[in-house]
Design an enzyme around this catalytic site. Structure first.
Site, PDB file in Angstrom:
ATOM      1  N   HIS A 109       0.834  -1.199   0.000  1.00  0.00           N
ATOM      2  CA  HIS A 109       0.000   0.000   0.000  1.00  0.00           C
ATOM      3  C   HIS A 109       0.872   1.254   0.000  1.00  0.00           C
ATOM      4  O   HIS A 109       0.611   2.216  -0.721  1.00  0.00           O
ATOM      5  CB  HIS A 109      -0.911   0.016   1.227  1.00  0.00           C
ATOM      6  CG  HIS A 109      -2.198  -0.736   1.051  1.00  0.00           C
ATOM      7  ND1 HIS A 109      -2.231  -2.083   0.794  1.00  0.00           N
ATOM      8  CD2 HIS A 109      -3.497  -0.318   1.107  1.00  0.00           C
ATOM      9  CE1 HIS A 109      -3.493  -2.477   0.707  1.00  0.00           C
ATOM     10  NE2 HIS A 109      -4.287  -1.420   0.875  1.00  0.00           N
ATOM     11  N   HIS A 165       0.812  -3.872   8.968  1.00  0.00           N
ATOM     12  CA  HIS A 165       2.244  -3.718   8.709  1.00  0.00           C
ATOM     13  C   HIS A 165       2.947  -3.142   9.924  1.00  0.00           C
ATOM     14  O   HIS A 165       2.340  -2.439  10.738  1.00  0.00           O
ATOM     15  CB  HIS A 165       2.493  -2.797   7.501  1.00  0.00           C
ATOM     16  CG  HIS A 165       2.159  -3.404   6.183  1.00  0.00           C
ATOM     17  ND1 HIS A 165       2.933  -4.370   5.587  1.00  0.00           N
ATOM     18  CD2 HIS A 165       1.126  -3.182   5.333  1.00  0.00           C
ATOM     19  CE1 HIS A 165       2.396  -4.722   4.430  1.00  0.00           C
ATOM     20  NE2 HIS A 165       1.293  -4.019   4.253  1.00  0.00           N
TER      21      HIS A 165
END
Length: 234
Positions: A109, A165
């Site tokens: 992302h 993450h």
């Protein structure tokens, strides 16, 4: 295991939404400037540049993900959805979910959003001459051209807030996307401090590289040939 026992949560910015933002934002901006300026060469060169940057970013990011294989912050619950760890540490969760949980580094992302939106920001900065004498002093143009960078930062930070993450994944992914966008932009466009930073190299003549002079000064044929030969030697 404390590092990987964060709760499983949905993405604040889903993958389809992220792809739409990263891909279509620079394309829409490119077509807006084309409709305003009508420069077909600039349109083609800009599309080629962003068309190079985004696939290149995707290939590099996913290659690193598959080689590195770092677990995500919610990996424990992906591996043991019932919360019970087996003695041999064999995952009991869905195989695809577990495999996806081993693709934390770097953040896709972050890299993809920074790649597409950084290119968009550079493109607008060039068109507005933000760092060249023609466009300095305009806070509005600076904010407009810098807004894609803010959007990419928010997308990247959301990946730590939803426990998908680690901060290192986001940092490296962001730098990776930014670097690829800058590299691909510079393949087609000059520095932002260049007097013709709003035009791709395909639209620049050798004489556009020369310093500005008085428009009343004209060069004869031999002088122009000498200057052109000197530029080619450089």
């Amino acid at each position: 295991m404390w590092l990987y026992k964060n709760p499983v949560t949905p993405s604040y910015v889903t993958t389809p939404v992220m792809f739409c933002i990263a891909v279509f934002t620079p394309i829409v901006v490119i077509f807006i400037f084309f409709s305003l300026r009508g420069e077909r060469t600039d349109l083609i060169q800009a599309l080629l540049a962003v068309g190079l940057a985004l696939p290149l970013c995707g290939i590099i990011t996913n290659s690193i993900k598959n080689i590195y294989g770092r677990p995500r912050p919610d990996y424990f619950w992906r591996c043991f959805p019932d919360g019970k760890m087996t003695s041999d540490l064999h995952c009991t969760g869905d195989l695809d979910t577990v495999m996806e949980g081993r693709k934390s580094f770097p953040s896709g992302h972050s890299s993809f959003s920074f790649c597409g939106l950084t290119f968009c920001a550079l493109y607008m900065m060039g068109k507005f001459h933000i760092f060249e004498s023609q466009g300095r002093g305009s806070a509005l143009k600076l904010c407009i051209s810098g807004s894609p960078l803010f959007a990419s930062l928010m997308i990247a930070l959301s990946r730590t807030a939803d426990y998908h993450h680690h901060w290192q994944d986001v940092l490296v992914g962001s730098l990776l996307g930014l670097s690829i966008a800058f590299m691909c932009y510079r393949q087609y466009y000059p520095f932002l401090t260049h007097v013709s930073c709003d035009k791709p190299y395909a639209m620049l003549t050798p004489y556009s590289e020369l310093p500005r002079t008085d428009s009343r000064v004209s060069l004869n044929y031999s002088e122009r040939k000498d200057i052109e030969a000197a530029i080619h030697m450089i």
